[in-house]
Design an enzyme around this catalytic site. Structure first.
Site, short mmCIF file in Angstrom:
data_model
loop_
_atom_site.label_atom_id
_atom_site.label_comp_id
_atom_site.label_asym_id
_atom_site.label_seq_id
_atom_site.Cartn_x
_atom_site.Cartn_y
_atom_site.Cartn_z
N ARG A 239 45.50 63.19 65.86
CA ARG A 239 46.37 62.95 66.84
C ARG A 239 45.63 62.46 68.09
O ARG A 239 44.52 62.79 68.52
CB ARG A 239 47.08 64.25 67.54
CG ARG A 239 48.13 64.85 66.44
CD ARG A 239 49.37 63.96 66.54
NE ARG A 239 50.34 64.48 65.66
CZ ARG A 239 51.01 64.04 64.26
NH1 ARG A 239 50.08 63.20 63.85
NH2 ARG A 239 51.64 64.51 63.91
N GLU A 268 51.28 56.96 71.85
CA GLU A 268 51.74 56.11 70.96
C GLU A 268 53.31 55.44 71.21
O GLU A 268 54.21 56.49 71.43
CB GLU A 268 51.70 56.59 69.34
CG GLU A 268 50.57 56.72 68.93
CD GLU A 268 50.52 57.54 67.74
OE1 GLU A 268 51.55 57.49 66.89
OE2 GLU A 268 49.25 57.85 67.38
N HIS A 286 49.13 54.11 63.10
CA HIS A 286 49.75 55.33 62.95
C HIS A 286 49.91 55.38 61.28
O HIS A 286 51.25 55.64 60.88
CB HIS A 286 50.55 56.01 63.58
CG HIS A 286 50.79 57.49 63.37
ND1 HIS A 286 51.02 58.51 64.43
CD2 HIS A 286 50.71 58.40 62.25
CE1 HIS A 286 51.02 59.63 63.93
NE2 HIS A 286 50.90 59.69 62.68
C1 DGY Z 1 52.09 63.90 60.03
O1 DGY Z 1 52.71 64.16 59.13
O2 DGY Z 1 51.79 64.61 60.93
C2 DGY Z 1 51.85 62.44 60.34
O3 DGY Z 1 51.16 62.14 61.52
C3 DGY Z 1 53.21 61.77 60.59
O4 DGY Z 1 53.27 60.70 59.87
#
Ligand code: DGY
Length: 319
Positions: A239, A268, A286
């Site tokens: 993240r 984002e 992402h």
């Molecule tokens: C998650 O599964 O947390 C991913 O980042 C979403 O695509």
């Protein structure tokens, strides 16, 4: 008999929507617009369950205003920092996610970022596409080898372990920091560091694979980056809020760090624009879980959770 109503907050892969509409009175979002909190509450009126994505912020305030009919919230993600799980539990709403669904896909993207950063993938693409490649030279776009280097993995859960498995094949030595040390049989030679500081000091490449939480927010800050070896590479598939952007950008600008490969960003899709101007960043939008198979699997697991709760059984992947 009326079928249960499931609010699906974002447009999902066709196979997932097909299953949702087969089994439920599914409220889909064909335009894929992102709901405001008020629009989400309006759309949830009378629904039995919600299948959400990370774009929906399920705050304590929103939970307090959800209709009493909501029994389950299943998120199409492994990360769940967008959900106030305690607030949901307090209202008797089951919360569940899709753990494991994206392990392989995300680990593959971590390797792509590592290679893209270490081998100057962005500059190389630009040179070719802009017609600036004038021929082979022995010193053109030199990157660095992996062999003999140390990969520090922060967060040795499923994805961290899958990154380690791949990185071994590239000749990297694996070091890691995790809340708990892995059982010896699962370490496969990886060196455990009891503190993040100790891990940072040996990370020629640092891969962030820990969950986002108040404790890990901005964990890669000025002091942490100073501990990394000079010329280290940073890779993030977890993240964006775990990195202090201004500090990473400064370190990439001065040359303290060689390069960064980033798939996730604070705020984002509005990433810090300074990243775009740096030649030594390899940036993706992402994409960690973005394969056909993985996204179908995520959707099916998210529906499995809803199926179970609405049938009076425990969710298979509860939080
Ligand atoms: C998650 O599964 O947390 C991913 O980042 C979403 O695509």
């Amino acid at each position: 008999m009326a079928r249960p109503v499931v609010l699906v907050t974002r447009k999902l892969p066709p196979a997932v929507e097909a299953r949702a509409t087969r089994d439920y009175d599914a409220r889909l979002n064909p335009d894929d617009r992102i709901y405001t909190a008020d629009a989400l509450l309006a759309a949830a009126a009378g629904a039995d369950a919600m299948l959400i994505c990370t774009s929906e912020k399920i705050t304590a305030d929103l939970v307090s205003r959800l209709p009493a009919s909501i029994k389950a919230i299943s998120t199409f993600s492994v990360g769940y920092e967008h959900i106030d799980v305690a607030a949901c539990r307090a209202r008797g709403i089951v919360v569940a996610n899709t753990p494991g669904a994206m392990t392989e896909a995300t680990a593959n993207i971590a390797m792509l970022l590592m290679l893209g950063a270490a081998r100057r993938g962005y500059e190389a693409q630009q040179m070719v596409r802009r017609g600036e490649w004038t021929g082979w030279t022995s010193t053109m776009l030199l990157g660095v080898d992996f062999s003999g280097k140390r990969l520090g993995i922060f967060g040795m859960g499923r994805i961290g372990q899958a990154v380690a498995q791949r990185a071994r094949g590239f000749g990297l030595t694996i070091h890691y920091h995790n809340r708990r040390r892995l059982p010896a049989g699962e370490e496969q030679g990886a060196v455990f560091h009891a503190s993040l500081d100790s891990l940072l000091a040996v990370s020629d490449i640092l891969s962030i694979n820990a969950p986002s939480s108040p404790e890990t927010r901005h964990i890669l800050n000025t002091a942490a980056i100073a501990r990394l070896p000079d010329g280290a590479i940073v890779v993030n598939t977890a993240r964006g809020d775990m990195i202090e952007d201004a500090t990473l950008i400064a370190a990439l600008t001065t040359g303290k760090l060689r390069a960064a490969g980033l798939d996730v960003f604070a705020g984002e899709p509005n990433l810090n624009p300074a990243y775009l101007a740096l030649p030594n960043t390899y940036l993706l939008p992402h994409l960690g879980s973005a394969t056909i198979e993985t996204r179908d699997r995520m959707g099916f697991m998210a529906l499995d959770n809803i199926d179970a709760v609405l049938a009076g059984r425990p969710a298979p992947y509860p939080l």
